[in-house]
Design an enzyme around this catalytic site. Sequence first.
Site, PDB file in Angstrom:
ATOM      1  N   LYS A  56       1.005  -1.167  -0.215  1.00  0.00           N
ATOM      2  CA  LYS A  56      -0.078  -0.291  -0.185  1.00  0.00           C
ATOM      3  C   LYS A  56       0.921   1.175  -0.048  1.00  0.00           C
ATOM      4  O   LYS A  56       0.221   2.311  -0.645  1.00  0.00           O
ATOM      5  CB  LYS A  56      -1.436  -0.005   1.109  1.00  0.00           C
ATOM      6  CG  LYS A  56      -2.342  -1.121   1.506  1.00  0.00           C
ATOM      7  CD  LYS A  56      -3.242  -0.688   0.467  1.00  0.00           C
ATOM      8  CE  LYS A  56      -4.508  -1.319   0.428  1.00  0.00           C
ATOM      9  NZ  LYS A  56      -5.642  -1.100  -0.360  1.00  0.00           N
ATOM     10  N   SER A 314       0.565 -10.218  -1.119  1.00  0.00           N
ATOM     11  CA  SER A 314       0.701  -8.362  -0.733  1.00  0.00           C
ATOM     12  C   SER A 314       0.831  -7.671   0.456  1.00  0.00           C
ATOM     13  O   SER A 314       1.397  -6.955   0.579  1.00  0.00           O
ATOM     14  CB  SER A 314      -0.651  -8.099  -1.057  1.00  0.00           C
ATOM     15  OG  SER A 314      -1.418  -9.563   0.032  1.00  0.00           O
TER      16      SER A 314
END
Lengths: 330, 330
Positions: A56, A314
Site C-alpha cells: 500500500k 501483498s
Amino acid sequence: MPDSLAIDASDVRSAADLIQGIAVRTPLLEYQPLNEAAGGRVLVKFEGAQHTGSFKFRGAYNRLARIPKEARAFGVVAWSSGNHAQGVAAAAKLLGIPATIVMPADAPSIKLENTRALGAEVVQYNRLTESREKIARQLANTRGATLVPSFDDPFIIAGQGTIGLEIIDQARQAQAKVTQVLVCCSGGGLIAGIATAIKAAEPDIKLYAVEPDGFDDTARSLITGKRETVAPQATSICDALLTPSPGELTFPINQRLLAGGLVVIDDQVRAAMRFAFSKMKLVIEPGGAVALAALLAGIAPTADEDCATVVVISGSNVDPVLYAEIIAGR
Amino acid sequence: MPDSLAIDASDVRSAADLIQGIAVRTPLLEYQPLNEAAGGRVLVKFEGAQHTGSFKFRGAYNRLARIPKEARAFGVVAWSSGNHAQGVAAAAKLLGIPATIVMPADAPSIKLENTRALGAEVVQYNRLTESREKIARQLANTRGATLVPSFDDPFIIAGQGTIGLEIIDQARQAQAKVTQVLVCCSGGGLIAGIATAIKAAEPDIKLYAVEPDGFDDTARSLITGKRETVAPQATSICDALLTPSPGELTFPINQRLLAGGLVVIDDQVRAAMRFAFSKMKLVIEPGGAVALAALLAGIAPTADEDCATVVVISGSNVDPVLYAEIIAGR
C-alpha cells in the site's frame, strides 16, 4: 466498457520514477519446495518487505506526492481496514502532511497501533452500522483535507502497478519466462496496476485475481460483466480483502486485462500461511496469502512447461496471537 | 597461530563458481524500522531463503561436489543438530550421493523430519551420553563413506564464505558503505568463510562473532588466544549454536580476522525473533537471530555515521509450536 481506462503504462512508469529510492524494491524469491509443490517454477514477489509491511505504501506515496504544495497543510483523510492506513500514514510522514485515518474498530490491533505509531490520527467506526466513506468525507470537507481512496484513484492504481514493472525486470534477471501472475483482489487497485504494467510489456502473460470465498465480487463481475457486490453477512479471515464490490475505475481495467478470477477458502489460506512459515520462512497475513493459497490448493491453472508463475504476496501485517494459532495448527 | 590458514579468498571464489545457479543468491534486505531501532543503516542477509532454510547448503554442496566420482557411491556421513544435516542431505540428493546423518534425539522435530524428507538416513543419538563424532566415524569406516564435518573442513568454510562475496556485491548495489558485519558463531565455519571473503576485498570492515550466553567459547578464545570450551551443563534456546569449542581450522582464521566476540542471552534472542516477525516479516530460528539480537539489544558497536552494519540471519528452521510461543510472548 469505457473506451479509455483510468491509467496506462506511462502512468505506472511515472509512479516508478517518483517512488524510486523511496519505496523498497522488494525481492522476487524462488523456493525449491514451492516449485515442487506447484509442479513448476514459481517466483514470489514479497511485498511484506515493503515499508509498513504491505504494497500500500507505493500507491499512497504516489498519490500524496501529487498533492499541490499549498493543499498539503490541510492534511489527508483516508479510510482503511489497516494496510492502506499504514501506507498513507508513512507516506504522509515522509512528505510532512498531517494524516487522519478512519479505521474499523475491529481492525487487527497491530494495524491500529502501527498507524498511530506512524503519527496519524485514527478515527474508529463500527464496520457493520456506520459508513466509513461518509465519516471520511465529512472530515475531509470540514478540514479542507484531501481524500485518499484506497484503490479507486489513478495515482493509487499506478503506484501499485510499479510492482508489475519490478516483476518483469526481476523475472528477466532470474531468466524465467513468466506466463501467469496471481494477485489478491479486494477493490482491485493492486491487480489493475500490475496488469497495466505487465500487459503493456508482455501481452501474453495471463493475470488472475484471487479472492476469499464470500468476497468473490471481482470473479463474479468478470463473468457477468457488471460490478457485483458481496453478501453483507459474509466473513473471512482475510481482513485486508473485505471490500464489497469492484471499483469504478479499477473494474474496467481488470475487465479488459485479466484472464479470470479464482476463489479460495479460509482453510486454504491458513495452509498457505503455514507453508510460507515452514518452507519459505516468510510471515504472510491472511489477505496476503490468497494468491499462494490458490497455487498450493491447485485452484490456479498450471503454468506451461518450462515457464513460471509469479505469485504476489501483498502484505504481512498479522496479529501475533492469530498467527501463532494458525501456524501451530490450533 | 599457524602461518597458513585453511583457506584463502581464492577458495571462496572457487566455491562461488561451483554453487552458482545451484545455491540461492539470498537477498540483502533493508527495513526502515530496523534502521530506526539500530540508529543507523542496517542490511540483513537472509539465509532463511537458502535451500533447506539455512546457510549450510552452501558449504555442504561445495564439499560434496569435490568428492571424487568413484567415492560417491559409498556415500557420505555427517553429524549435525539439524541445519548441516539438511544441507548435506539436499546437496547429496542433487549429486546422487547416499547420505547418512547422525542427529541428536532432542533435535527439533522439524529438522529431523526435513532431513528424512530429503532422502537421508537419520541415526539418532543421546547428546548428553554419546559421542556423535564417534558414531559417525564408525559408520563412515564401516561403509567406506566420506565424513562431512559441519565446520572444520576447508571446502565447508569456503562454501559458507560465498555469503561474504554476495554481501560485498549487494551492499555496493545498495550504495551502502559497510563498516561492520555481525555473524552468529558456533564452530566458526560460517564467520571464518565470510571473514575470509570480506577481509580480502575490504580489509577495514570489522567482523564480530555473536554467540549465545553459555556458549561463548569463541568470544573467550579470541581473548585468551587458545581454544576454550563451554561448560557441559550449558543450555540455550539456540539449538543450532551448541558446539562446545572453536574448530581447529576455523579458530586460526577467526583469530586473525575477527574484531571480537559478542554474547546475547535467550530473552534478547526471543525479542529479536519477535522484531523480525512484526517489523521484517521474516521467520528466524533462535540460532539465526543472535546477530540481530546483538544489534537490537545495543550489544554490538554502533556503525560509523552514514555507514552500514550487515547482520547475517543464518537460518530459519524453527518448530512451529516453539515459534508460536515466542512470538505470542508466552
